[in-house]
Design a protein around this motif. Structure first.
Motif, PDB file in Angstrom:
ATOM      1  N   GLY A   1      -4.920   2.391   5.629  1.00 49.52           N
ATOM      2  CA  GLY A   1      -3.842   1.457   5.369  1.00 49.52           C
ATOM      3  C   GLY A   1      -4.288   0.338   4.455  1.00 49.52           C
ATOM      4  O   GLY A   1      -5.483   0.190   4.137  1.00 49.52           O
ATOM      5  N   GLY A   2      -3.346  -0.478   4.028  1.00 45.83           N
ATOM      6  CA  GLY A   2      -3.648  -1.535   3.083  1.00 45.83           C
ATOM      7  C   GLY A   2      -4.671  -2.520   3.578  1.00 45.83           C
ATOM      8  O   GLY A   2      -5.553  -2.962   2.814  1.00 45.83           O
ATOM      9  N   SER A   3      -4.627  -2.866   4.848  1.00 46.00           N
ATOM     10  CA  SER A   3      -5.553  -3.868   5.386  1.00 46.00           C
ATOM     11  C   SER A   3      -7.008  -3.417   5.311  1.00 46.00           C
ATOM     12  O   SER A   3      -7.922  -4.244   5.192  1.00 46.00           O
ATOM     13  N   ALA A   4      -7.247  -2.109   5.371  1.00 45.43           N
ATOM     14  CA  ALA A   4      -8.614  -1.585   5.327  1.00 45.43           C
ATOM     15  C   ALA A   4      -9.179  -1.539   3.913  1.00 45.43           C
ATOM     16  O   ALA A   4     -10.368  -1.257   3.737  1.00 45.43           O
ATOM     17  N   LEU A   5      -8.359  -1.825   2.918  1.00 42.06           N
ATOM     18  CA  LEU A   5      -8.772  -1.654   1.529  1.00 42.06           C
ATOM     19  C   LEU A   5      -9.036  -2.957   0.798  1.00 42.06           C
ATOM     20  O   LEU A   5      -9.461  -2.934  -0.358  1.00 42.06           O
TER      21      LEU A   5
ATOM     22  N   VAL B   1       2.080  -4.724   3.322  1.00 40.90           N
ATOM     23  CA  VAL B   1       3.217  -3.840   3.553  1.00 40.90           C
ATOM     24  C   VAL B   1       2.749  -2.414   3.305  1.00 40.90           C
ATOM     25  O   VAL B   1       2.403  -2.052   2.181  1.00 40.90           O
ATOM     26  N   ASP B   2       2.691  -1.598   4.343  1.00 38.60           N
ATOM     27  CA  ASP B   2       2.338  -0.182   4.174  1.00 38.60           C
ATOM     28  C   ASP B   2       3.622   0.588   3.885  1.00 38.60           C
ATOM     29  O   ASP B   2       4.275   1.105   4.798  1.00 38.60           O
ATOM     30  N   ALA B   3       3.971   0.663   2.612  1.00 41.63           N
ATOM     31  CA  ALA B   3       5.246   1.249   2.205  1.00 41.63           C
ATOM     32  C   ALA B   3       5.227   2.773   2.300  1.00 41.63           C
ATOM     33  O   ALA B   3       6.208   3.388   2.726  1.00 41.63           O
ATOM     34  N   LEU B   4       4.118   3.392   1.906  1.00 41.02           N
ATOM     35  CA  LEU B   4       3.964   4.843   1.950  1.00 41.02           C
ATOM     36  C   LEU B   4       2.489   5.146   2.195  1.00 41.02           C
ATOM     37  O   LEU B   4       1.635   4.270   2.026  1.00 41.02           O
ATOM     38  N   ALA B   5       2.194   6.384   2.530  1.00 47.51           N
ATOM     39  CA  ALA B   5       0.810   6.821   2.686  1.00 47.51           C
ATOM     40  C   ALA B   5       0.727   8.264   2.219  1.00 47.51           C
ATOM     41  O   ALA B   5       0.643   9.193   3.019  1.00 47.51           O
ATOM     42  N   ALA B   6       0.774   8.444   0.895  1.00 46.38           N
ATOM     43  CA  ALA B   6       0.886   9.793   0.347  1.00 46.38           C
ATOM     44  C   ALA B   6       0.148   9.893  -0.976  1.00 46.38           C
ATOM     45  O   ALA B   6      -0.192   8.894  -1.612  1.00 46.38           O
ATOM     46  N   ASP B   7      -0.103  11.129  -1.369  1.00 46.49           N
ATOM     47  CA  ASP B   7      -0.621  11.423  -2.703  1.00 46.49           C
ATOM     48  C   ASP B   7       0.490  11.124  -3.700  1.00 46.49           C
ATOM     49  O   ASP B   7       1.610  11.627  -3.566  1.00 46.49           O
ATOM     50  N   SER B   8       0.210  10.324  -4.727  1.00 44.80           N
ATOM     51  CA  SER B   8       1.281   9.920  -5.642  1.00 44.80           C
ATOM     52  C   SER B   8       1.803  11.076  -6.484  1.00 44.80           C
ATOM     53  O   SER B   8       2.860  10.953  -7.116  1.00 44.80           O
ATOM     54  N   ALA B   9       1.102  12.203  -6.507  1.00 44.55           N
ATOM     55  CA  ALA B   9       1.638  13.384  -7.190  1.00 44.55           C
ATOM     56  C   ALA B   9       2.910  13.894  -6.511  1.00 44.55           C
ATOM     57  O   ALA B   9       3.709  14.599  -7.127  1.00 44.55           O
ATOM     58  N   THR B  10       3.092  13.537  -5.252  1.00 43.11           N
ATOM     59  CA  THR B  10       4.273  13.990  -4.510  1.00 43.11           C
ATOM     60  C   THR B  10       5.460  13.028  -4.651  1.00 43.11           C
ATOM     61  O   THR B  10       6.549  13.330  -4.166  1.00 43.11           O
ATOM     62  N   PHE B  11       5.271  11.888  -5.303  1.00 45.47           N
ATOM     63  CA  PHE B  11       6.314  10.867  -5.323  1.00 45.47           C
ATOM     64  C   PHE B  11       7.536  11.333  -6.113  1.00 45.47           C
ATOM     65  O   PHE B  11       7.442  11.710  -7.283  1.00 45.47           O
TER      66      PHE B  11
ATOM     67  N   ALA C   1       0.838  -1.195   0.000  1.00 49.87           N
ATOM     68  CA  ALA C   1       0.000   0.000   0.000  1.00 49.87           C
ATOM     69  C   ALA C   1       0.872   1.244   0.000  1.00 49.87           C
ATOM     70  O   ALA C   1       1.880   1.311   0.715  1.00 49.87           O
ATOM     71  N   THR C   2       0.483   2.240  -0.795  1.00 48.29           N
ATOM     72  CA  THR C   2       1.302   3.456  -0.917  1.00 48.29           C
ATOM     73  C   THR C   2       0.496   4.738  -0.739  1.00 48.29           C
ATOM     74  O   THR C   2       1.054   5.824  -0.865  1.00 48.29           O
ATOM     75  N   GLY C   3      -0.805   4.625  -0.472  1.00 46.61           N
ATOM     76  CA  GLY C   3      -1.644   5.820  -0.343  1.00 46.61           C
ATOM     77  C   GLY C   3      -2.467   6.029  -1.593  1.00 46.61           C
ATOM     78  O   GLY C   3      -2.981   5.085  -2.184  1.00 46.61           O
ATOM     79  N   GLY C   4      -2.621   7.279  -2.007  1.00 42.73           N
ATOM     80  CA  GLY C   4      -3.389   7.592  -3.207  1.00 42.73           C
ATOM     81  C   GLY C   4      -4.873   7.732  -2.936  1.00 42.73           C
ATOM     82  O   GLY C   4      -5.360   7.564  -1.814  1.00 42.73           O
ATOM     83  N   THR C   5      -5.618   8.018  -3.998  1.00 43.29           N
ATOM     84  CA  THR C   5      -7.063   8.215  -3.879  1.00 43.29           C
ATOM     85  C   THR C   5      -7.756   6.976  -3.331  1.00 43.29           C
ATOM     86  O   THR C   5      -8.730   7.082  -2.581  1.00 43.29           O
ATOM     87  N   ILE C   6      -7.268   5.805  -3.691  1.00 42.40           N
ATOM     88  CA  ILE C   6      -7.897   4.567  -3.241  1.00 42.40           C
ATOM     89  C   ILE C   6      -7.894   4.466  -1.710  1.00 42.40           C
ATOM     90  O   ILE C   6      -8.756   3.826  -1.123  1.00 42.40           O
ATOM     91  N   ALA C   7      -6.953   5.136  -1.065  1.00 42.46           N
ATOM     92  CA  ALA C   7      -6.835   5.108   0.399  1.00 42.46           C
ATOM     93  C   ALA C   7      -7.324   6.399   1.041  1.00 42.46           C
ATOM     94  O   ALA C   7      -7.107   6.620   2.232  1.00 42.46           O
ATOM     95  N   SER C   8      -8.004   7.242   0.271  1.00 40.19           N
ATOM     96  CA  SER C   8      -8.349   8.584   0.750  1.00 40.19           C
ATOM     97  C   SER C   8      -9.804   8.717   1.165  1.00 40.19           C
ATOM     98  O   SER C   8     -10.693   8.037   0.641  1.00 40.19           O
ATOM     99  N   ARG C   9     -10.015   9.601   2.103  1.00 41.66           N
ATOM    100  CA  ARG C   9     -11.359  10.048   2.492  1.00 41.66           C
ATOM    101  C   ARG C   9     -11.385  11.572   2.456  1.00 41.66           C
ATOM    102  O   ARG C   9     -10.346  12.221   2.585  1.00 41.66           O
TER     103      ARG C   9
END
Length: 320
Positions: free
Chosen positions: A30-34, A47-57, A10-18
């Motif tokens: 986190g990944g487990s909730a998705l 593996v929760d590798a990151l938790a960010a907007d991918s535009a910032t990667f 899991a790396t974040g992104g819209t799929i992990a966003s509220r």
């Protein structure tokens, strides 16, 4: 006997966003909730590798994700890898994985979402279900599952901001993807936008900032102005590789125009045209080539689709 399992990165992104009360969204899950669509007997490691907007990667962030993918692929106890990723740079990170991991022995599937997890139209659950089906298909390779389709990453780009079927290919041709192990995290490869009548200010600013390579987001089939061509000639003379792509989302680039600023003039100045990769992926290919220590001839061969057999592995263009 050790039971084989799925690794979810899991790396974040819209799929992990509220969405927050002010209407903005941020990745909070986190990944487990998705995970949707798991079979009762699925064995999963998250593996929760990151938790960010991918535009910032940054390139370093993408390298971190791909390193996690490579670690999972190297583990004989893993039967497949699912990467949950934001759509803004999904095409870049998935291509870097394809380049650096090579043809993996197991499926590596990237997916994400266009709409947040709390949106009534959230597409994340459906995309995850399709991605899980792709992991179970056990077809080796790096894939992107999105909008009901499973696509190869080579030549992929995000083509819409507001539809669930977000990704498409520049062309439907099969591709040969070079295997380029390395580390891109310390590199600077800039994309320079070239609107009609462009001057050389941004290109020369990138050179002054210490760019290791440049990708030009040119017009049409890879065209610009005589002023830019002169700056490209200076960059190439200084040993900086320059790759030409296009702002046009579809079609093959052919450097055929002259007149002082056309694609043929850029080629004569030493630039290399990428026939199918649009700017984001062309940047990743160039960075991976530089990280692998490729010389100019090898860079030109890979960028222009003339990769030597010893550097390449065949890929399928579409899983289903």
């Amino acid at each position: 006997m050790t039971r084989r399992h799925l690794v979810v990165i899991a790396t974040g992104g819209t799929i992990a966003s509220r969405r927050s009360p002010d209407g903005s969204s941020a990745p909070v899950l986190g990944g487990s909730a998705l995970l949707h669509g798991l079979a009762p007997d699925d064995d999963v490691r998250v593996v929760d590798a990151l938790a960010a907007d991918s535009a910032t990667f940054t390139l370093a962030d993408m390298q971190h994700i791909v390193d996690a993918v490579a670690e999972a692929v190297a583990d004989d106890a893993v039967h497949s890898v699912l990467v949950l990723h934001g759509t803004d740079s999904l095409e870049e990170t998935s291509l870097l994985a394809a380049l650096q991991v090579g043809l993996p022995r197991i499926p590596v599937v990237f997916t994400g979402a266009q709409f947040t997890a709390d949106d009534p139209a959230s597409d994340g659950p459906d995309n995850i279900r399709v991605a899980l089906a792709a992991t179970r298909a056990a077809v080796p390779g790096v894939w992107v599952a999105f909008g009901g389709r499973v696509l190869s990453t080579w030549g992929l780009s995000k083509v819409t901001t507001d539809r669930a079927d977000a990704f498409g290919h520049a062309r439907r041709d099969a591709a040969t993807v070079p295997h380029l192990p390395g580390d891109v995290s310390r590199l600077r490869v800039d994309v320079v936008a070239l609107p009609p009548g462009a001057d050389d200010v941004h290109l020369r600013a990138s050179l002054a900032a210490g760019a290791d390579g440049l990708v030009l987001e040119a017009l049409g089939s890879g065209n610009t102005t005589p002023t830019v061509v002169a700056a490209v000639r200076d960059a190439v003379t200084a040993g900086i590789p320059v790759v030409v792509s296009s702002r046009v989302p579809r079609g093959l680039l052919v450097p055929s125009y002259g007149g002082g600023g056309g694609g043929a003039d850029l080629a004569a100045a030493g630039a290399m045209h990428s026939p199918t990769l649009r700017p984001g992926q062309a940047r990743i290919l160039l960075a991976a080539l530089l990280a692998a220590g490729a010389d100019r001839d090898a860079i030109a061969a890979a960028v222009e689709g003339r990769t030597p057999d010893r550097m390449s592995a065949p890929r399928r263009s579409l899983l289903w």
